[in-house]
Design a protein around this motif. Structure first.
Motif, PDB file in Angstrom:
ATOM      1  N   CYS A 128       0.249   4.241  -0.316  1.00 27.98           N
ATOM      2  CA  CYS A 128       0.880   4.767  -1.605  1.00 27.98           C
ATOM      3  C   CYS A 128       0.529   6.482  -1.599  1.00 27.98           C
ATOM      4  O   CYS A 128      -1.314   6.299  -2.166  1.00 27.98           O
ATOM      5  N   THR A 129       0.429   7.386  -1.034  1.00 25.32           N
ATOM      6  CA  THR A 129       0.157   8.692  -1.369  1.00 25.32           C
ATOM      7  C   THR A 129      -0.318   9.049  -2.760  1.00 25.32           C
ATOM      8  O   THR A 129      -1.278  10.264  -2.975  1.00 25.32           O
ATOM      9  N   VAL A 130       0.752   9.154  -3.613  1.00 29.57           N
ATOM     10  CA  VAL A 130       1.028   9.798  -5.109  1.00 29.57           C
ATOM     11  C   VAL A 130       0.452   8.770  -6.322  1.00 29.57           C
ATOM     12  O   VAL A 130       0.368   9.028  -6.951  1.00 29.57           O
ATOM     13  N   HIS A 131      -0.034   7.356  -6.208  1.00 26.67           N
ATOM     14  CA  HIS A 131      -0.059   6.459  -6.945  1.00 26.67           C
ATOM     15  C   HIS A 131      -0.840   5.765  -7.557  1.00 26.67           C
ATOM     16  O   HIS A 131      -2.172   6.194  -7.024  1.00 26.67           O
ATOM     17  N   ASP A 132      -1.227   5.565  -9.045  1.00 26.44           N
ATOM     18  CA  ASP A 132      -1.902   5.052  -9.178  1.00 26.44           C
ATOM     19  C   ASP A 132      -2.674   3.739  -9.832  1.00 26.44           C
ATOM     20  O   ASP A 132      -1.488   3.070  -8.921  1.00 26.44           O
ATOM     21  N   PHE A 133      -3.724   3.100  -8.968  1.00 29.62           N
ATOM     22  CA  PHE A 133      -4.621   1.347  -8.816  1.00 29.62           C
ATOM     23  C   PHE A 133      -2.886   0.793 -10.039  1.00 29.62           C
ATOM     24  O   PHE A 133      -2.833  -0.551  -9.883  1.00 29.62           O
ATOM     25  N   ALA A 134      -3.177   1.552 -11.183  1.00 31.14           N
ATOM     26  CA  ALA A 134      -2.826   0.780 -12.250  1.00 31.14           C
ATOM     27  C   ALA A 134      -1.199   0.124 -12.387  1.00 31.14           C
ATOM     28  O   ALA A 134      -1.304  -0.437 -12.204  1.00 31.14           O
ATOM     29  N   ASP A 135      -0.995   0.463 -11.370  1.00 27.72           N
ATOM     30  CA  ASP A 135       0.611   0.516 -11.014  1.00 27.72           C
ATOM     31  C   ASP A 135       0.859  -0.414 -10.042  1.00 27.72           C
ATOM     32  O   ASP A 135       1.523  -1.326 -10.027  1.00 27.72           O
ATOM     33  N   SER A 136      -0.449  -0.238  -8.554  1.00 27.78           N
ATOM     34  CA  SER A 136      -0.219  -1.037  -7.693  1.00 27.78           C
ATOM     35  C   SER A 136      -0.725  -2.740  -7.813  1.00 27.78           C
ATOM     36  O   SER A 136      -0.128  -3.235  -7.448  1.00 27.78           O
ATOM     37  N   ARG A 137      -1.723  -2.736  -9.324  1.00 27.99           N
ATOM     38  CA  ARG A 137      -2.039  -4.194 -10.023  1.00 27.99           C
ATOM     39  C   ARG A 137      -1.281  -4.333 -10.209  1.00 27.99           C
ATOM     40  O   ARG A 137      -1.046  -5.908 -10.238  1.00 27.99           O
ATOM     41  N   ARG A 138      -0.268  -3.830 -11.211  1.00 26.10           N
ATOM     42  CA  ARG A 138       1.265  -4.146 -11.758  1.00 26.10           C
ATOM     43  C   ARG A 138       1.902  -5.222 -10.407  1.00 26.10           C
ATOM     44  O   ARG A 138       2.862  -5.754 -11.156  1.00 26.10           O
ATOM     45  N   MET A 139       2.528  -3.995  -9.320  1.00 27.46           N
ATOM     46  CA  MET A 139       3.500  -4.709  -9.264  1.00 27.46           C
ATOM     47  C   MET A 139       3.221  -5.833  -7.884  1.00 27.46           C
ATOM     48  O   MET A 139       3.589  -6.926  -7.853  1.00 27.46           O
TER      49      MET A 139
END
Length: 285
Positions: A149-160
């Motif tokens: 994920c090149t332009v993504h926040d860790f917070a969103d990946s955590r929610r994923m």
């Protein structure tokens, strides 16, 4: 109600495929292959029907993507390392039901996720290599999720990761989840590639990887989660370690205290640090 039966961080180094072939590297990654086979054995014993893979070789520049095809078949050659993986045949069944559930849960939590049933959307080797050793008989269905994920926040990946857990709980079946990626990921300089096949690129990366393994063995994930952004940055985490962020979102983030079991101990490969590690499912010690 569905069940999460196993969660793991796994290697997908292409030298595992090279390890099968005759020549000077034959057998060089047998421990990693054996680790995959042991994870497969455990999944079968636990009644797993589907494996979800967070794939750090599926590069995406916008949103989170889920491959919801119902069937995968082809012959794969790596553009990145064709001298390691070439003409690798594969065939697996997908699980559109679970894949779409994951997308729905992610979207409901504000994640920009998309589910795809596109026949020409093939699998990357972050999924194909583990499935080669875990799923050659097509015992498990497969759902692949983008994790480079090149332009993504860790917070969103955590929610994923949290969304995957909720989707599994709504799914009528038993699921395993694999974070497919390395620890440190600074590839060896090209002129040293052959001599560095079984070495770290930098002493710093090696020492950091050993420290992370120690934290995981001791269940110190509050500390690990605090250091994860810098670790991913300074040690060139594969896919910026979004697969690891997703896995920890699945497991409870910094509240998780499970003491990780290393099926394949930490080893270097072409400058990078690799493991096969199972995360106990209890969220607290």
């Amino acid at each position: 109600m569905g069940k999460l039966a196993l969660a793991a961080k796994v290697t997908h180094v292409p030298s595992m495929y090279l390890s099968e072939l005759p020549g000077k590297h034959h057998g060089c990654r047998q421990a990693a292959i054996d680790g995959h086979k042991e994870i497969s054995r455990r999944c079968r014993e636990l009644g797993v029907d589907t494996i979800v893979v967070f794939d750090t070789h599926w590069l995406v520049n916008s949103a989170y993507h889920i491959n919801c095809n119902d069937h995968f078949q082809g012959v794969y050659t790596s553009h990145e390392l064709p001298h390691f993986i070439r003409d690798m045949e594969y065939e697996y069944d997908g699980n559109p039901v679970l894949g779409n559930l994951i997308a729905e849960e992610a979207i409901s939590s504000g994640v920009r996720a998309q589910a795809h049933a596109i026949s020409t959307l093939t699998l990357e080797y972050g999924t194909l290599v583990p499935m080669r050793y875990m799923n050659s008989d097509r015992h498990f269905k497969v759902v692949s999720i983008s994790a480079f994920c090149t332009v993504h926040d860790f917070a969103d990946s955590r929610r994923m990761g949290e969304a995957v857990r909720r989707a599994i709980e709504k799914y009528d079946g038993t699921v395993a989840v694999l974070a497919s990626g390395s620890l440190s990921h600074r590839f060896i300089d090209d002129q040293r590639a052959e001599q560095g096949m079984n070495a770290w690129t930098r002493e710093f990366d090696e020492q950091m990887d050993h420290r992370v393994v120690k934290l995981w063995r001791e269940g110190k994930f509050a500390e690990f989660c605090r250091m994860l952004p810098e670790y991913a940055d300074y040690c060139y985490g594969e896919g910026n370690m979004h697969d690891t962020v997703m896995l920890l979102g699945l497991m409870g983030w910094d509240q998780y205290q499970g003491k990780v079991e290393f099926i394949t101990d930490l080893f270097p490969s072409s400058g990078t640090g690799q493991v096969n590690a199972v995360f106990p499912l209890a969220r607290t010690a």
